[in-house]
Design a protein around this motif. Structure first.
Motif, PDB file in Angstrom:
ATOM      1  N   UNK A  48      16.572  77.607  75.376  1.00 43.34           N
ATOM      2  CA  UNK A  48      15.326  77.234  76.047  1.00 43.34           C
ATOM      3  C   UNK A  48      14.686  76.022  75.375  1.00 43.34           C
ATOM      4  N   UNK A  49      14.791  75.964  74.050  1.00 40.45           N
ATOM      5  CA  UNK A  49      14.184  74.864  73.301  1.00 40.45           C
ATOM      6  C   UNK A  49      15.025  73.587  73.351  1.00 40.45           C
ATOM      7  N   UNK A  50      16.341  73.712  73.206  1.00 41.11           N
ATOM      8  CA  UNK A  50      17.208  72.544  73.080  1.00 41.11           C
ATOM      9  C   UNK A  50      17.905  72.111  74.370  1.00 41.11           C
ATOM     10  N   UNK A  51      17.999  73.000  75.332  1.00 45.14           N
ATOM     11  CA  UNK A  51      18.671  72.689  76.595  1.00 45.14           C
ATOM     12  C   UNK A  51      17.821  73.163  77.779  1.00 45.14           C
ATOM     13  N   UNK A  52      16.583  72.676  77.885  1.00 45.64           N
ATOM     14  CA  UNK A  52      15.725  73.160  78.976  1.00 45.64           C
ATOM     15  C   UNK A  52      16.276  72.745  80.346  1.00 45.64           C
ATOM     16  N   UNK A  53      16.040  73.598  81.310  1.00 45.40           N
ATOM     17  CA  UNK A  53      16.458  73.332  82.681  1.00 45.40           C
ATOM     18  C   UNK A  53      15.196  73.265  83.531  1.00 45.40           C
ATOM     19  N   UNK A  54      14.958  72.100  84.129  1.00 44.33           N
ATOM     20  CA  UNK A  54      13.793  71.949  84.986  1.00 44.33           C
ATOM     21  C   UNK A  54      13.992  72.727  86.271  1.00 44.33           C
ATOM     22  N   UNK A  55      12.905  73.256  86.826  1.00 42.78           N
ATOM     23  CA  UNK A  55      13.044  73.944  88.112  1.00 42.78           C
ATOM     24  C   UNK A  55      13.431  72.941  89.194  1.00 42.78           C
ATOM     25  N   UNK A  56      14.096  73.414  90.240  1.00 48.92           N
ATOM     26  CA  UNK A  56      14.488  72.494  91.322  1.00 48.92           C
ATOM     27  C   UNK A  56      13.268  72.084  92.139  1.00 48.92           C
TER      28      UNK A  56
END
Length: 87
Positions: A48-56
């Motif tokens: 979550x900290x290093x590879x965040x995924x933005x919502x679509x």
């Protein structure tokens, strides 16, 4: 890697993933299953900290859902009422 308290580096992360792979099928109630649960929580926190995924975007989410359910843009017309807004 039985007593991991945090994942601070990419090497820690890779080691945690390897250990998760080793004990993935641990029987419930065993020390390995407790370790697995802890490692999964730590990996999730690190990701979550290093590879965040933005919502679509809303339109991307709608397109994805339509693709997954086999719907076509014309199936939205009754909901939106204006054909030009559907496209």
């Amino acid at each position: 890697m039985a007593n991991v308290e945090s994942i601070r580096t990419e090497e820690d992360y890779e080691a945690a993933l390897a250990r998760i792979h080793e004990i993935f099928h641990a029987a419930p109630g065993t020390p390995e299953s407790d370790e697995l649960e802890s490692l999964v929580d730590l990996v999730e926190e690190y990701e979550d900290k290093h590879y965040p995924i933005d919502p679509p975007s809303p339109s991307a989410a709608i397109e994805y859902q339509m693709d997954q359910t086999g719907k076509a843009p014309t199936d939205l017309t009754p909901l939106i009422e204006k054909h030009d807004k559907v496209s």
